[in-house]
Scaffold this motif. Sequence first.
Motif, mmCIF file in Angstrom:
data_model
loop_
_atom_site.group_PDB
_atom_site.id
_atom_site.type_symbol
_atom_site.label_atom_id
_atom_site.label_comp_id
_atom_site.label_asym_id
_atom_site.label_seq_id
_atom_site.Cartn_x
_atom_site.Cartn_y
_atom_site.Cartn_z
ATOM 1 N N VAL A 1 -10.029 -3.790 -28.672
ATOM 2 C CA VAL A 1 -8.828 -4.618 -28.751
ATOM 3 C C VAL A 1 -9.027 -5.560 -29.934
ATOM 4 N N CYS A 2 -8.107 -5.528 -30.873
ATOM 5 C CA CYS A 2 -8.161 -6.406 -32.032
ATOM 6 C C CYS A 2 -6.943 -7.319 -31.976
ATOM 7 N N GLU A 3 -7.191 -8.609 -31.919
ATOM 8 C CA GLU A 3 -6.108 -9.583 -31.812
ATOM 9 C C GLU A 3 -6.011 -10.385 -33.107
ATOM 10 N N THR A 4 -4.805 -10.551 -33.566
ATOM 11 C CA THR A 4 -4.552 -11.438 -34.686
ATOM 12 C C THR A 4 -3.598 -12.504 -34.185
ATOM 13 N N ARG A 5 -4.012 -13.738 -34.298
ATOM 14 C CA ARG A 5 -3.157 -14.846 -33.876
ATOM 15 C C ARG A 5 -2.717 -15.625 -35.108
ATOM 16 N N GLN A 6 -1.521 -16.125 -35.034
ATOM 17 C CA GLN A 6 -0.982 -16.851 -36.172
ATOM 18 C C GLN A 6 0.002 -17.899 -35.686
ATOM 19 N N ARG A 7 -0.077 -19.079 -36.286
ATOM 20 C CA ARG A 7 0.861 -20.144 -35.957
ATOM 21 C C ARG A 7 1.194 -20.891 -37.240
ATOM 22 N N GLU A 8 2.437 -21.188 -37.412
ATOM 23 C CA GLU A 8 2.859 -22.002 -38.549
ATOM 24 C C GLU A 8 2.962 -23.453 -38.091
ATOM 25 N N ILE A 9 2.341 -24.347 -38.862
ATOM 26 C CA ILE A 9 2.335 -25.761 -38.527
ATOM 27 C C ILE A 9 2.839 -26.529 -39.748
ATOM 28 N N GLU A 10 3.821 -27.370 -39.546
ATOM 29 C CA GLU A 10 4.364 -28.166 -40.641
ATOM 30 C C GLU A 10 3.545 -29.443 -40.773
ATOM 31 N N VAL A 11 3.050 -29.703 -42.002
ATOM 32 C CA VAL A 11 2.171 -30.837 -42.255
ATOM 33 C C VAL A 11 2.682 -31.586 -43.483
#
Length: 152
Positions: A8-18
Amino acid sequence: MKKYVVTVCETRQREIEVEAESAELAREAIKERWCQRGHLRLDEMDFDHVTIEAEPSPKQHEKITYLYVPVGKPPEVRTIVNDPENIRGLLKAHPIARLFEEDVALMSQGNGAPLNRALYGEKHDLNSIIQGNFFIVNAPWYQRKYESLTPE
């Protein structure tokens, strides 16, 4: 039942405004929050891509060597994939098992089959007669699986 290795290969991604003076300082601010303080924990809502791949377990390809002795013919060295299903197939055709020597099992077709070989004891006295085709395989008493016979 066959065994498989599943990856199982997981890629997580989140966009955060800074807010920052530059892109580099924005990256550093998030890096500090994520790496040093542990505040940015990505969860199941942040999955961008998941792949699940399955392939046969390397043990599925492991072969064992056994000695097959057909009626009226010379013995043959054979190999079989060491898979419980394959072994069960051999055992169904050869339902009678006996300990032949230490850690070695002899499986024969048994009653009703034509006579094949005679087994003699240390004093050359007749111990038994094997009926039908049979095979001999390494079967260590301390394991629940078969292994290859040694060349000896």
